[in-house]
Structure formats: structure tokens, C-alpha cells
Motif scaffolding. Structure first.
Motif, PDB file in Angstrom:
ATOM      1  N   MET A   1       1.040  -1.130   0.133  1.00 19.62           N
ATOM      2  CA  MET A   1      -0.079   0.010  -0.067  1.00 19.62           C
ATOM      3  C   MET A   1       0.887   1.345  -0.123  1.00 19.62           C
ATOM      4  N   THR A   2       2.013   1.168   0.812  1.00 17.72           N
ATOM      5  CA  THR A   2       2.886   2.310   0.906  1.00 17.72           C
ATOM      6  C   THR A   2       3.538   2.566  -0.478  1.00 17.72           C
ATOM      7  N   LEU A   3       3.963   1.471  -1.335  1.00 16.03           N
ATOM      8  CA  LEU A   3       4.546   1.506  -2.544  1.00 16.03           C
ATOM      9  C   LEU A   3       3.402   2.149  -3.369  1.00 16.03           C
ATOM     10  N   PHE A   4       2.151   1.789  -3.406  1.00 15.69           N
ATOM     11  CA  PHE A   4       1.396   2.054  -4.355  1.00 15.69           C
ATOM     12  C   PHE A   4       1.246   3.820  -4.005  1.00 15.69           C
ATOM     13  N   LEU A   5       1.124   4.378  -3.062  1.00 15.63           N
ATOM     14  CA  LEU A   5       0.747   5.757  -2.338  1.00 15.63           C
ATOM     15  C   LEU A   5       2.049   6.601  -2.934  1.00 15.63           C
ATOM     16  N   ASP A   6       3.267   5.919  -2.907  1.00 17.19           N
ATOM     17  CA  ASP A   6       4.524   6.557  -3.155  1.00 17.19           C
ATOM     18  C   ASP A   6       4.351   6.914  -4.791  1.00 17.19           C
ATOM     19  N   ILE A   7       3.858   5.963  -5.524  1.00 13.58           N
ATOM     20  CA  ILE A   7       3.787   5.987  -6.915  1.00 13.58           C
ATOM     21  C   ILE A   7       2.804   7.182  -7.308  1.00 13.58           C
ATOM     22  N   VAL A   8       1.622   7.165  -6.531  1.00 10.43           N
ATOM     23  CA  VAL A   8       0.412   8.151  -7.042  1.00 10.43           C
ATOM     24  C   VAL A   8       0.994   9.384  -6.494  1.00 10.43           C
ATOM     25  N   SER A   9       1.668   9.562  -5.400  1.00 11.29           N
ATOM     26  CA  SER A   9       1.986  10.949  -4.910  1.00 11.29           C
ATOM     27  C   SER A   9       3.140  11.517  -5.785  1.00 11.29           C
ATOM     28  N   THR A  10       4.018  10.576  -6.222  1.00  9.33           N
ATOM     29  CA  THR A  10       5.345  11.035  -6.854  1.00  9.33           C
ATOM     30  C   THR A  10       4.528  11.682  -8.407  1.00  9.33           C
ATOM     31  N   ALA A  11       3.695  10.709  -8.971  1.00  7.77           N
ATOM     32  CA  ALA A  11       3.025  11.120 -10.199  1.00  7.77           C
ATOM     33  C   ALA A  11       2.436  12.562 -10.045  1.00  7.77           C
ATOM     34  N   ALA A  12       1.666  12.850  -8.821  1.00  4.82           N
ATOM     35  CA  ALA A  12       0.886  14.083  -8.622  1.00  4.82           C
ATOM     36  C   ALA A  12       1.862  15.226  -8.398  1.00  4.82           C
ATOM     37  N   ILE A  13       3.013  14.930  -7.849  1.00  3.32           N
ATOM     38  CA  ILE A  13       4.012  16.084  -7.767  1.00  3.32           C
ATOM     39  C   ILE A  13       4.694  16.470  -9.173  1.00  3.32           C
ATOM     40  N   LEU A  14       4.885  15.584  -9.928  1.00  4.14           N
ATOM     41  CA  LEU A  14       5.398  15.507 -11.320  1.00  4.14           C
ATOM     42  C   LEU A  14       4.342  16.481 -12.095  1.00  4.14           C
ATOM     43  N   PHE A  15       3.162  15.869 -12.008  1.00  8.61           N
ATOM     44  CA  PHE A  15       2.055  16.850 -12.778  1.00  8.61           C
ATOM     45  C   PHE A  15       2.259  18.244 -12.171  1.00  8.61           C
ATOM     46  N   ILE A  16       2.041  18.360 -10.997  1.00 12.19           N
ATOM     47  CA  ILE A  16       2.111  19.930 -10.299  1.00 12.19           C
ATOM     48  C   ILE A  16       3.059  20.803 -11.031  1.00 12.19           C
ATOM     49  N   VAL A  17       4.315  20.018 -11.069  1.00 20.10           N
ATOM     50  CA  VAL A  17       5.844  20.612 -11.641  1.00 20.10           C
ATOM     51  C   VAL A  17       5.589  20.884 -12.945  1.00 20.10           C
ATOM     52  N   ALA A  18       5.085  20.094 -13.827  1.00 24.98           N
ATOM     53  CA  ALA A  18       5.184  20.221 -15.243  1.00 24.98           C
ATOM     54  C   ALA A  18       3.830  20.943 -15.763  1.00 24.98           C
ATOM     55  N   ALA A  19       2.658  20.995 -14.904  1.00 28.10           N
ATOM     56  CA  ALA A  19       1.414  21.698 -15.706  1.00 28.10           C
ATOM     57  C   ALA A  19       1.875  22.937 -16.142  1.00 28.10           C
ATOM     58  N   GLY A  20       2.584  23.962 -15.335  1.00 32.65           N
ATOM     59  CA  GLY A  20       2.687  25.386 -15.984  1.00 32.65           C
ATOM     60  C   GLY A  20       3.487  25.479 -17.057  1.00 32.65           C
ATOM     61  N   ASP A 207      16.969  26.456  -2.072  1.00 31.64           N
ATOM     62  CA  ASP A 207      18.191  27.016  -2.538  1.00 31.64           C
ATOM     63  C   ASP A 207      17.908  27.819  -3.820  1.00 31.64           C
ATOM     64  N   PRO A 208      18.611  28.435  -4.050  1.00 34.73           N
ATOM     65  CA  PRO A 208      18.625  29.202  -5.625  1.00 34.73           C
ATOM     66  C   PRO A 208      18.694  28.451  -6.767  1.00 34.73           C
ATOM     67  N   ASN A 209      19.152  27.128  -6.430  1.00 41.08           N
ATOM     68  CA  ASN A 209      19.197  26.314  -7.727  1.00 41.08           C
ATOM     69  C   ASN A 209      18.142  25.330  -7.658  1.00 41.08           C
ATOM     70  N   MET A 210      17.344  25.256  -6.770  1.00 49.20           N
ATOM     71  CA  MET A 210      16.413  24.035  -6.611  1.00 49.20           C
ATOM     72  C   MET A 210      15.236  23.708  -7.911  1.00 49.20           C
ATOM     73  N   GLY A 211      15.348  24.747  -8.701  1.00 53.58           N
ATOM     74  CA  GLY A 211      14.432  24.685  -9.763  1.00 53.58           C
ATOM     75  C   GLY A 211      15.025  23.771 -10.975  1.00 53.58           C
ATOM     76  N   VAL A 212      16.618  24.013 -10.908  1.00 60.20           N
ATOM     77  CA  VAL A 212      17.003  23.419 -12.118  1.00 60.20           C
ATOM     78  C   VAL A 212      16.974  21.874 -12.008  1.00 60.20           C
ATOM     79  N   ALA A 213      17.058  21.180 -10.960  1.00 53.08           N
ATOM     80  CA  ALA A 213      16.785  19.856 -10.881  1.00 53.08           C
ATOM     81  C   ALA A 213      15.459  19.274 -11.190  1.00 53.08           C
ATOM     82  N   TRP A 214      14.437  20.115 -11.190  1.00 49.74           N
ATOM     83  CA  TRP A 214      12.990  19.840 -11.613  1.00 49.74           C
ATOM     84  C   TRP A 214      12.705  20.084 -13.089  1.00 49.74           C
ATOM     85  N   LEU A 215      13.737  20.843 -13.626  1.00 50.10           N
ATOM     86  CA  LEU A 215      13.369  21.531 -14.935  1.00 50.10           C
ATOM     87  C   LEU A 215      13.380  20.444 -16.093  1.00 50.10           C
ATOM     88  N   THR A 216      14.502  19.549 -16.122  1.00 51.79           N
ATOM     89  CA  THR A 216      14.622  18.390 -16.744  1.00 51.79           C
ATOM     90  C   THR A 216      13.652  17.456 -16.912  1.00 51.79           C
TER      91      THR A 216
END
Length: 277
Positions: A1-20, A207-216
Motif C-alpha cells: 500500500m505504501t509503495l502504491f501511495l508513493d507512486i501516486v503521490s510522486t506522479a501528482a508532484i510531477l504533474f504539479i511541476v510540469a502543468a505550468g 535554495d537558489p538552484n532548486m528549480g534546475v533539478a526539476w526543469l529537466t
């Protein structure tokens, strides 16, 4: 169950980052390489709210407002003159991201910042205790997706944006002010990027460079999704699951590059990605 929630929550975070990023790419047909910088701006909005001792939830509307206003200024004076030169627009947004990062460093320094958790503790779900904040991220991603659906299908701005996406010349001939549609879209996209920064801040250090890691990762997901939010959600779920599984059973370091590698392989096999599959 924890693994399933990790997958769904990670997908949710990726969607939030990429939507804009997808919102801007879908209408303007340019990749905003300053997306990571706007995400960082949002995270520092959370830091500012924290320093003033305000309710941390106020950081969410504050970051969206700051991101949208700064995005409007950038669109008017930097991006708009380059719409007919998309490669130059990409380089301009890349340079803008570097400038924003340096300005943040000048103002806040290079030290790592931390923000208070919006939802501390765990929540019992099907007998398993799970991070309440990561569950909130799932709800936020679903709300964001539904909000975009309503915006595109139920408002004049959404109809105008869809017309611009399909045929901008014809949309202009029909009396649609395409410049206003582009401006509004860019402001929404940068506002969402800042919103993503606020939501990420409690999960990681700021930190000032935190966005770079998510951009790719966000860039590759948008390339796979095309201009479809449904395809973006599917891509986030599939590649997010792969990232969690690789991180869990092999190495978190390999997991960190899984999304970018799988997206690149997908585009090599199917250049049109998921959107027209």
C-alpha cells in the motif's frame, strides 16, 4: 500500500511541476526554460511568509500572484517580441532563468532554507500510516487537473486558447485578441510554476538552484505529453511509477534520472509521444 501511495503521490508532484510548463507550451509553442526559476520564486515566497510569521497556507495564493505578475512582465518585455523566433525565445527564457537565480542568491544568499510543513504528521489510509502532506499533493494535483478542464471547456479564455492552439491566424481573423490570450496563458503558467515551488518547499530544502533539478524532468514530460493535460497525467503516472520502483529496488540515484531517460527512449521510439498515440 505504501509503495502504491508513493507512486501516486510522486506522479501528482510531477504533474504539479510540469502543468505550468505545458500550459505555456500548448498555446505559445515555446518552452519556458525559466520554469525552474519561477518554481524557485514560489519556494522563496514560502520562505518569506514563514519569516514574517504568517499562516503558511497564505504562501500558496501569494506565490501564485507573485509568479503571475512577474510572468506578465516577462511576457510583455522579453518573450512577446520573440514569438516569431522560437529558438531565440528559448534562449531568452534560459538567460532569464539564470538572471533570476542570481538575483535570488543576491537577496537571500546561498544558504539552504527550510519552510514549515503545511500538513504535518501522517494519515491512516487502509490501515497504513502515510504522510498527510503527500496525500494533500495528490488532492492538489487532481484539483489542478479538474481546474484546467473547467478552464479550457467552460470559460471564454479556454475557448480562445483552444482556438489559438488549433489555428492562430484564423482565431485572429475571427476577432480573438491573441495577444491577450498569450499574456493570460503565460501568467497562468508562471503562476502555476510558483505554486509548484510552494508545494515542493516542505518536501525538500529551498535554495537558489532548486528549480534546475526539476526543469529537466518537467521538460521531458511535456515533450512526451504534447499539448494534452490528459497525456501529461498519463506520462506522470507511468514514469513516476518507474522512478519510484527504480529508487526502491535499485538506487535513488538511478531513480532520479529514470523519468528523463524513459522519456528520451519514448520520444526515440515514438516522436509524437503520448498525445497522438
Amino acid at each position: 500500500m505504501t509503495l502504491f501511495l508513493d507512486i501516486v503521490s510522486t506522479a501528482a508532484i510531477l504533474f504539479i511541476v510540469a502543468a505550468g510548463l505545458l500550459a505555456i507550451f500548448g498555446v505559445l509553442k515555446i518552452i519556458n526554460f525559466a520554469h525552474g526559476a519561477w518554481l524557485t520564486i514560489g519556494a522563496y515566497c514560502a520562505v518569506v511568509v514563514s519569516r514574517f510569521g504568517l499562516n503558511p497556507w497564505l504562501a500558496i495564493p501569494f506565490a501564485f500572484l507573485v509568479g503571475a505578475i512577474l510572468g506578465g512582465v516577462a511576457e510583455r518585455f522579453i518573450v512577446r517580441p520573440l514569438y516569431r523566433r522560437p529558438l531565440d525565445a528559448i534562449l531568452a527564457t534560459w538567460g532569464l532563468g539564470i538572471v533570476i537565480g542570481q538575483l535570488i542568491t543576491l537577496w537571500f544568499g546561498r544558504d539552504v532554507q527550510f519552510t514549515p510543513a503545511l500538513l504535518p504528521g501522517t494519515f491512516d489510509l487502509f490501515g497504513a500510516g502515510y504522510s498527510a502532506y503527500r496525500l494533500f499533493a495528490i488532492v492538489a494535483a487532481v484539483g489542478l487537473g479538474l481546474g484546467f478542464t473547467l478552464l479550457l471547456d467552460g470559460t471564454r479564455l479556454g475557448l480562445s486558447a483552444r482556438a489559438v492552439i488549433m489555428n492562430e491566424t484564423l482565431a485572429r481573423a475571427l476577432g480573438i485578441d491573441t495577444e491577450k490570450v498569450r499574456l493570460a496563458t503565460f501568467m497562468i503558467g508562471t503562476g502555476l510554476a510558483a505554486l509548484a515551488g510552494v508545494l515542493l518547499a516542505p518536501l525538500t530544502s529551498v535554495d537558489p538552484n532548486m528549480g534546475v533539478a526539476w526543469l529537466t524532468g518537467a521538460f521531458m514530460l511535456v515533450m512526451v505529453a504534447g499539448s494534452s493535460f490528459g497525456a501529461l497525467a498519463a506520462a506522470c503516472l507511468i514514469f513516476g511509477a518507474a522512478q519510484v520502483l527504480v529508487s526502491t529496488y535499485f538506487s535513488p540515484i538511478l531513480g532520479g534520472i529514470t523519468v528523463a531517460v524513459l522519456c528520451a527512449i519514448t520520444l526515440r521510439i515514438r516522436p509524437k509521444g503520448f498525445a497522438r498515440a
